[in-house]
Design an enzyme around this catalytic site. Structure first.
Site, PDB file in Angstrom:
ATOM      1  N   GLY A 183       0.706  -1.123   0.014  1.00 42.90           N
ATOM      2  CA  GLY A 183      -0.074  -0.166  -0.173  1.00 42.90           C
ATOM      3  C   GLY A 183       0.645   1.393  -0.021  1.00 42.90           C
ATOM      4  NE  ARG A 207       2.015  -8.728  -1.415  1.00 36.45           N
ATOM      5  CZ  ARG A 207       3.218  -8.254  -1.080  1.00 36.45           C
ATOM      6  NH1 ARG A 207       4.039  -8.811  -0.018  1.00 36.45           N
ATOM      7  NH2 ARG A 207       3.657  -7.039  -1.487  1.00 36.45           N
ATOM      8  CG  ASP A 235      -6.151 -13.147 -11.880  1.00 34.49           C
ATOM      9  OD1 ASP A 235      -5.348 -12.365 -12.023  1.00 34.49           O
ATOM     10  OD2 ASP A 235      -6.340 -14.393 -12.100  1.00 34.49           O
ATOM     11  N   GLY A 236      -6.004  -9.612 -10.928  1.00 37.23           N
ATOM     12  CA  GLY A 236      -5.923  -8.269 -11.811  1.00 37.23           C
ATOM     13  C   GLY A 236      -5.971  -8.795 -13.316  1.00 37.23           C
ATOM     14  CB  CYS A 308      11.096  -2.617  -7.314  1.00 36.25           C
ATOM     15  SG  CYS A 308      10.537  -4.273  -6.769  1.00 36.25           S
TER      16      CYS A 308
END
Ligand SMILES: C[S@@+](CC[C@H](N)C(=O)[O-])C[C@H]1O[C@@H](n2cnc3c(N)ncnc32)[C@H](O)[C@@H]1O
Length: 382
Positions: A183, A207, A235-236, A308
């Site tokens: 977040g 999460r 689920d994105g 990242c």
């Protein structure tokens, strides 16, 4: 002579004691047999040495050294907290890198002939992130709750704020954060207080729980009501089936090889041998998530893809494939938005990779040990 006798007596007692201890209960060091021969951190480093040496060339040795050194944090200032922590942090020598940007760079961004030149980005004046100066590796103290129980700042990689600034959220926008937990970026976007409706999603239920805890520790209850903010655990990759052509802004901050974590921590490491298949599937998952984000955006809407990792396969290649697939399969035309005006503004705080043909990337550096963070912004033309 007396001392020698004492020592002998002591040794005999120890020997007697050993005899009294049943053999099966004696502690036998087994580390040589049980120690993992190839810990995930070593496997990660081997993998990065092989791929990044080719990808980054002479930049890799210094980036490698920074990756293996203590990272630097930024303190995302919480506008909802009543505590006077800003003055306190500034007194410690921190500065808000967003306000302290290179304004010369803002007025005169470099001209890019390849991509269309865009007006300067609107930088949400309410996002503030404090960092210690270059070369200063002082650690932040943990934030304390104010009288309402809200924490004054959130510690995160300061470079993680850049995708939020690149998203350029404006008053009343509908925003989707597709992979939001735990977040940090959600919290940065909430600081703008200009979002009309905010949809915050993460597939992992555990999460998402952490994300909810973060929201409750930083944001007053009246901002967490259902008609303003919705937290989900879908689920994105399937988002395009649920809500298409809807959001003004979509952040797609995908799961990746999290390079810094992978070379530093054996726990929960994607280079663990048992997770090889999951790691190899990452570029496909990233592509599916980005495609879902593109479909969820409305025509004219903007999407920021971020990771990242330094990996070209997880960064530039994913974006290139998504641009082709969006056009071929969905008739969606996308424009790559030039982020050079943004990177130019923050070139004194971060080190950016030179010569990326799509997107921008913060590379770790010993004097400014942030990142890696890759980001690319797309605009839906149709
Ligand atoms: C890099 S992290 C996101 C970090 C977050 N944006 C932040 O700033 O704190 C990637 C997240 O993607 C989530 N994820 C993985 N697969 C997903 C999927 N198919 N749909 C939605 N979220 C997914 C993971 O649970 C993980 O929390």
């Amino acid at each position: 002579m007396a001392l020698l006798a004492d020592v002998r007596l002591l040794l005999r007692k120890v020997k007697d004691l050993r005899c009294l201890t049943p053999r099966r209960n004696r502690v036998k060091e087994k580390w040589a047999a049980t120690r993992v021969k190839h810990p995930p951190t070593s496997l990660a480093l081997q993998h990065f040495d092989a791929t990044y040496n080719v990808q980054l060339g002479q930049l890799w040795p210094s980036v490698r050294c920074a990756l293996l050194s203590e990272r630097k944090y930024g303190a995302l200032f919480n506008n909802f907290s009543q505590d006077a922590v800003l003055a306190d942090l500034e007194a410690q020598g921190c500065r808000d890198f967003i306000r302290d940007m290179d304004t010369e760079g803002r007025r005169a961004p470099p001209v890019d002939t390849e991509h269309q030149q865009l007006p300067p980005l609107w930088l949400g004046p309410d996002i503030r992130c404090l960092v210690f100066p270059r070369g200063d590796i002082t650690r932040f103290k943990p934030a304390r709750p104010d009288t309402y129980g809200l924490l004054g700042y959130y510690l995160m990689d300061a470079a993680s704020v850049l995708p939020c600034l690149a998203l350029d959220v404006q008053e009343g926008h509908n925003v989707l954060d597709l992979c939001a937990a735990p977040g940090g970026k959600t919290l940065a976007l909430l600081q703008t207080q200009s979002i009309g409706f905010f949809c915050v999603n993460d597939m992992s239920v555990s999460r998402t729980l952490r994300l909810r805890k973060v929201l409750h520790s930083y944001v007053p209850k009246q901002f967490l009501i259902e008609d303003k903010l919705r937290v989900t655990s879908f689920d994105g990759t399937k988002w395009g089936d649920i809500e298409r052509n809807t959001f003004d802004r979509v952040l797609v901050d995908v799961p990746c090889t999290t390079d810094r974590h992978s070379v530093m921590e054996d726990d929960n490491n994607i280079f663990n041998k048992s997770r090889t298949a999951e790691r190899r599937r990452l570029p496909q998952l990233q592509l599916e998530l980005l495609m879902a984000g593109i479909e969820a955006a409305c025509p004219g809407g903007e999407i920021v893809y971020s990771t990242c990792t330094l990996s070209q396969i997880q960064n530039v290649s994913v974006v290139e494939q998504a641009i082709c697939l969006a056009q071929e399969n969905h008739g969606i035309h996308l424009q790559v938005v030039d982020l050079q005006p943004l990177t130019h503004m923050f070139r004194k705080t971060f080190h950016f990779a030179p010569d990326l043909h799509i997107g921008e990337m913060v590379v770790p550096h010993l004097a400014a040990n942030f990142g890696p963070i890759y980001m690319c912004k797309l605009r839906r033309l149709t």
